[in-house]
Design an enzyme around this catalytic site. Structure first.
Site, PDB file in Angstrom:
ATOM      1  N   HIS A 129       0.857  -1.187   0.000  1.00 30.35           N
ATOM      2  CA  HIS A 129       0.000   0.000   0.000  1.00 30.35           C
ATOM      3  C   HIS A 129       0.889   1.231   0.000  1.00 30.35           C
ATOM      4  O   HIS A 129       1.941   1.269   0.662  1.00 30.35           O
ATOM      5  CB  HIS A 129      -0.909  -0.012   1.228  1.00 30.35           C
ATOM      6  CG  HIS A 129      -1.949   1.065   1.232  1.00 30.35           C
ATOM      7  ND1 HIS A 129      -1.665   2.377   1.547  1.00 30.35           N
ATOM      8  CD2 HIS A 129      -3.280   1.036   0.949  1.00 30.35           C
ATOM      9  CE1 HIS A 129      -2.769   3.097   1.477  1.00 30.35           C
ATOM     10  NE2 HIS A 129      -3.762   2.311   1.115  1.00 30.35           N
ATOM     11  N   GLU A 131       0.753   4.130   1.408  1.00 30.48           N
ATOM     12  CA  GLU A 131       1.067   4.709   2.715  1.00 30.48           C
ATOM     13  C   GLU A 131       2.106   3.880   3.456  1.00 30.48           C
ATOM     14  O   GLU A 131       3.033   4.420   4.071  1.00 30.48           O
ATOM     15  CB  GLU A 131      -0.194   4.835   3.570  1.00 30.48           C
ATOM     16  CG  GLU A 131       0.072   5.464   4.930  1.00 30.48           C
ATOM     17  CD  GLU A 131      -1.148   5.478   5.826  1.00 30.48           C
ATOM     18  OE1 GLU A 131      -0.982   5.329   7.055  1.00 30.48           O
ATOM     19  OE2 GLU A 131      -2.269   5.661   5.318  1.00 30.48           O
ATOM     20  N   SER A 224      -9.245   0.865  -2.347  1.00 31.78           N
ATOM     21  CA  SER A 224      -9.280   1.635  -1.112  1.00 31.78           C
ATOM     22  C   SER A 224      -9.448   0.766   0.132  1.00 31.78           C
ATOM     23  O   SER A 224     -10.460   0.079   0.296  1.00 31.78           O
ATOM     24  CB  SER A 224     -10.414   2.662  -1.172  1.00 31.78           C
ATOM     25  OG  SER A 224     -10.593   3.285   0.072  1.00 31.78           O
TER      26      SER A 224
END
Length: 288
Positions: A129, A131, A224
């Site tokens: 991911h 982040e 998401s």
């Protein structure tokens, strides 16, 4: 007539709005904008910005760009990304979410401390991911990333542990993870609830919203993590909840005889205009 309403608490969070506003402003100014990766994990919004002229690029393509502005998205970037842009000579617009930036600083400081006490820096998050990649970069990619209770075996329970969470993870699962690590370790660990309050605060709200409707349509991006958490909350509150990422995925057969109300909600990366489109489509089916 069936009542159709959009959840007023759904839609962009502060960090996502900041990134989208930055992109819109640059595009309106006529700048040549290149975003490293999808600006948000919402396919519809990324497509809209692409039509306005924003280019999505990967790291390998940055050196091939001759002019324009590089936009860093809301998820955050590792230090190597900043060095790459600096070496390219291109202008940088950093739209990293302030919450993520603060988390990066905390992770970097904790990692420096772990080197002194033979500790382990642990990130509860999804591997790969954006982040999490940014967080790993703060600690020379030496953090241990775990995604679930099943991966506790990756930790050395005889050494100190300091744990942080990806901002969009489920705080209840985070607590369960910490409790299980401490149970197996036989001792407490240092951990931080770094889940974003703007995100986690929506869980009880979206549950309350979902309870009030016969049918719930959740609009979100397939990539998401936040959408997965919030949709799961919808399902917990209302079994007649359905997930769509684009308009043509809505199925009119979901509207049964006796349906009197339909609620529309979404993730922190779901644009208001997309939920409005879904409402219009549902109203079309009802009138039809």
């Amino acid at each position: 007539m069936i009542k159709v309403e959009i959840d007023k608490h759904s839609g962009f969070c502060f960090g996502v709005k900041k990134a989208i506003d930055a992109a819109n402003q640059l595009l309106k100014s006529g700048d040549n904008v290149h975003c490293v990766g999808d600006i948000v994990h919402n396919e519809a919004e990324s497509k809209r910005l692409n039509h306005l002229g924003m280019h999505i690029v990967n790291y390998d393509e940055v050196n091939q760009i001759k002019n324009g502005i590089i936009l860093f998205r809301a998820h955050g970037e590792p230090p190597e990304s900043y060095r790459l842009i600096k070496e390219s000579g291109l202008e940088l617009k950093d739209a990293t979410c302030p919450v993520v930036l603060k988390l990066q600083q905390r992770v970097r400081k904790a990692f420096e401390q772990s080197l002194k006490n033979n500790g382990q820096l642990v990130i509860f998050g999804k591997r790969g991911h954006a982040e999490v990649i940014g967080l790993e970069g703060q600690c020379e990619n030496k953090a241990i990333v775990i995604e679930s209770l099943d991966e506790i075996h990756l930790l050395d329970l005889n050494r100190p542990i300091e744990l942080f969470a990806q901002t969009t993870k489920d705080p209840e699962y985070l607590k369960a993870l910490v409790e299980e690590i401490e149970r197996q370790k036989g001792d407490s660990i240092t951990w931080h609830n770094t889940t974003c309050k703007q995100v986690t605060g929506r869980v009880p709200r979206i549950k309350d919203f979902a309870k009030n409707y016969d049918l719930v349509v959740f609009v979100g991006g397939n990539k998401s993590s936040n959408a997965k958490v919030l949709f799961s909350a919808c399902q917990d509150a209302n079994s007649h909840s359905y997930f769509i990422s684009k308009l043509d995925e809505f199925d009119a057969n979901w509207i049964k005889n006796g349906t009197k109300s339909i609620g529309i909600c979404g993730a922190t990366s779901t644009p208001d205009w997309q939920m409005e489109q879904v409402k219009e489509k549902i109203l079309h089916f009802i009138v039809k």
